[in-house]
Design an enzyme around this catalytic site. Structure first.
Site, short mmCIF file in Angstrom:
data_model
loop_
_atom_site.label_atom_id
_atom_site.label_comp_id
_atom_site.label_asym_id
_atom_site.label_seq_id
_atom_site.Cartn_x
_atom_site.Cartn_y
_atom_site.Cartn_z
N CYS A 126 36.75 38.39 26.30
CA CYS A 126 37.34 37.05 26.55
C CYS A 126 36.31 35.93 26.45
CB CYS A 126 38.01 37.01 27.91
SG CYS A 126 39.41 38.13 28.01
N HIS A 163 39.13 29.47 29.63
CA HIS A 163 39.77 30.70 29.16
C HIS A 163 41.10 30.85 29.89
CE1 HIS A 163 40.69 34.71 28.08
NE2 HIS A 163 40.37 35.23 29.24
N ASN A 182 47.15 35.69 27.79
CA ASN A 182 45.70 35.83 27.61
C ASN A 182 45.43 36.33 26.19
OD1 ASN A 182 43.01 36.61 27.59
ND2 ASN A 182 43.08 37.63 29.58
N1 ACO Z 1 55.66 43.51 37.81
C1 ACO Z 1 55.99 43.78 39.09
N2 ACO Z 1 55.10 44.33 39.96
C2 ACO Z 1 53.86 44.61 39.52
C3 ACO Z 1 53.47 44.36 38.19
C4 ACO Z 1 54.43 43.79 37.32
N3 ACO Z 1 54.15 43.48 36.04
N4 ACO Z 1 52.19 44.73 38.03
C5 ACO Z 1 51.78 45.21 39.21
N5 ACO Z 1 52.78 45.15 40.12
C6 ACO Z 1 52.77 45.54 41.53
C7 ACO Z 1 51.68 46.52 41.83
O1 ACO Z 1 52.11 47.84 41.57
C8 ACO Z 1 51.44 46.25 43.31
O2 ACO Z 1 52.41 46.95 44.04
P1 ACO Z 1 52.04 47.68 45.43
O3 ACO Z 1 51.57 46.57 46.32
O4 ACO Z 1 53.34 48.30 45.83
O5 ACO Z 1 50.96 48.66 45.08
C9 ACO Z 1 51.69 44.78 43.48
O6 ACO Z 1 52.46 44.39 42.32
C10 ACO Z 1 50.43 43.93 43.55
O7 ACO Z 1 49.54 44.27 42.46
P2 ACO Z 1 48.14 43.59 42.30
O8 ACO Z 1 47.44 44.21 41.15
O9 ACO Z 1 47.43 43.55 43.61
O10 ACO Z 1 48.58 42.09 41.93
P3 ACO Z 1 47.68 40.82 41.75
O11 ACO Z 1 48.15 39.75 42.63
O12 ACO Z 1 46.22 41.14 41.77
O13 ACO Z 1 48.05 40.36 40.27
C11 ACO Z 1 47.07 40.40 38.07
C12 ACO Z 1 47.76 41.20 39.20
C13 ACO Z 1 48.03 39.34 37.60
C14 ACO Z 1 46.74 41.36 36.95
C15 ACO Z 1 45.82 39.74 38.62
O14 ACO Z 1 45.05 40.64 39.33
C16 ACO Z 1 44.95 39.12 37.55
O15 ACO Z 1 45.32 38.18 36.88
N6 ACO Z 1 43.71 39.63 37.42
C17 ACO Z 1 42.72 39.06 36.52
C18 ACO Z 1 42.97 39.39 35.11
C19 ACO Z 1 41.91 38.68 34.32
O16 ACO Z 1 41.57 37.54 34.60
N7 ACO Z 1 41.29 39.30 33.39
C20 ACO Z 1 40.17 38.53 32.81
C21 ACO Z 1 39.74 38.82 31.66
S1 ACO Z 1 40.75 39.86 30.65
C22 ACO Z 1 39.70 40.36 29.44
O17 ACO Z 1 38.54 40.12 29.46
C23 ACO Z 1 40.29 41.20 28.31
#
Ligand code: ACO
Length: 311
Positions: free
Chosen positions: A113, A238, A268
């Site tokens: 990224c 980004h 993304n």
């Molecule tokens: N729909 C519904 N529920 C979901 C989904 C979905 N698509 N995905 C996960 N859940 C559930 C999980 O199973 C979890 O359930 P549980 O509590 O029963 O276990 C719950 O939702 C919470 O999951 P988290 O992973 O804790 O959710 P979070 O608030 O962290 O959001 C996300 C997830 C959006 C992926 C976030 O962590 C994020 O944006 N992270 C950063 C990603 C990023 O910036 N990457 C950067 C670079 S990417 C690159 O370099 C290629």
């Protein structure tokens, strides 16, 4: 010439749009969950048989047209991508042939990224040193090819597309400073473990690290230029997650009207997301001559970086 100036932008998004409602019929998720956690409503997907070379070439053609230049005017081509169509030749060489340029230096940069910021910083060094005069810098990704479409925790996040800029050697900035960093200890938090496998991510840990690290690099960029956050006119971040973008804007005390946000419609797009956001803002006439733009990114590696430029 001791500086480089960004003189034109261009971008390309594939026609096919996949919105959250349609995605909810593929995996167990919902529009509400995706919008609340990420700010993403839809993303573009490359067509069957369409790849990074095709999208990069189209974005480059638009940037060249906006600059009023021919492909033969370019003497440096750098492509940032983590999803090349082939192992080799590089995407840069394949795009070069499609554009009809011969002889320019051409190579790819891989920093996921942060790839576009790495490529921009590299091109800036070539132009400042006099090693090149006119550079084409592209960020392109076909993320749909490495995403696991059965993993709801990652497949909702990514999209495909390309963005390109033309840089020219100049007496005045232009690019004021660039800042690049990496820390390879975190590979297992975000990776494609083997050539033929899918992207895996520990989203929560990546999220926390991204917010902290982007706060640090914003501060580093301001300090290096003797600036305060109030001097920045535009943040071009980004586009991974609206909550990460909002956190960085808060660190700068910058209202969201001064932040270029495309994550809602692009998702993304990894290395393509910053140049896509730049072109989005240019098409809407957002930037005024003399304004200060702060570009930043964080991604797999981990890698992170920034570029400060005067428009
Ligand atoms: N729909 C519904 N529920 C979901 C989904 C979905 N698509 N995905 C996960 N859940 C559930 C999980 O199973 C979890 O359930 P549980 O509590 O029963 O276990 C719950 O939702 C919470 O999951 P988290 O992973 O804790 O959710 P979070 O608030 O962290 O959001 C996300 C997830 C959006 C992926 C976030 O962590 C994020 O944006 N992270 C950063 C990603 C990023 O910036 N990457 C950067 C670079 S990417 C690159 O370099 C290629």
């Amino acid at each position: 010439p001791n500086y480089s100036q960004l003189i034109a932008t261009g971008s390309y998004l594939p026609e096919r749009v996949l919105d959250n409602h349609e995605l909810s019929t593929w995996v167990d998720t919902s529009d509400e969950w995706i919008v609340a956690r990420t700010g993403i409503h839809s993303r573009h997907l490359a067509a069957e048989g369409q790849g990074s070379v095709d999208m990069a070439t189209r974005a480059a053609e638009r940037a060249l047209a906006a600059a009023g230049l021919q492909a033969t005017d370019i003497d440096l081509i750098i492509v940032a991508t983590t999803t090349p169509d082939q192992i080799f030749p590089s995407t840069a060489c394949l795009v070069q042939a499609r554009l009809g340029n011969q002889g320019a230096a051409a190579f790819d940069v891989q920093a996921v990224c942060t790839g576009f910021i790495y490529a921009l910083a590299t091109a800036d060094q070539f132009l400042r040193s006099g090693a090149a005069t006119t550079a084409l810098v592209i960020g392109v990704e076909t993320m749909s090819r490495i995403v696991d479409w059965q993993d709801r925790s990652t497949c909702i996040l990514f999209g495909d597309g390309a963005g390109a800029v033309i840089l020219r050697a100049a007496q005045q900035p232009g690019i004021l400073s660039t800042h690049l960093h990496a820390d390879g200890r975190y590979a297992e938090l975000l990776q494609v473990p083997q050539a033929e496998s899918h992207l895996t991510m520990q989203g929560n840990a990546v999220f926390r690290m991204a917010v902290r690290t982007l706060g640090d690099i914003v501060q580093e960029t301001l300090s290096a230029n003797g600036l305060q956050s109030s001097d920045i006119d535009w943040l071009v971040p980004h586009q991974a997650n609206i909550r990460i973008i909002q956190a960085t804007a808060e660190k700068l005390a910058l209202p969201m009207e001064r932040v270029v946000v495309t994550v809602g419609k692009h998702g993304n797009v990894s290395a393509a997301s910053v140049p896509l956001a730049l072109d989005h803002a240019v098409q809407r006439n957002c930037f005024r001559p003399g304004q200060l733009l702060l570009l930043e990114a964080f991604g797999g590696g981990f890698t992170w970086g920034s570029a400060l430029l005067r428009w």
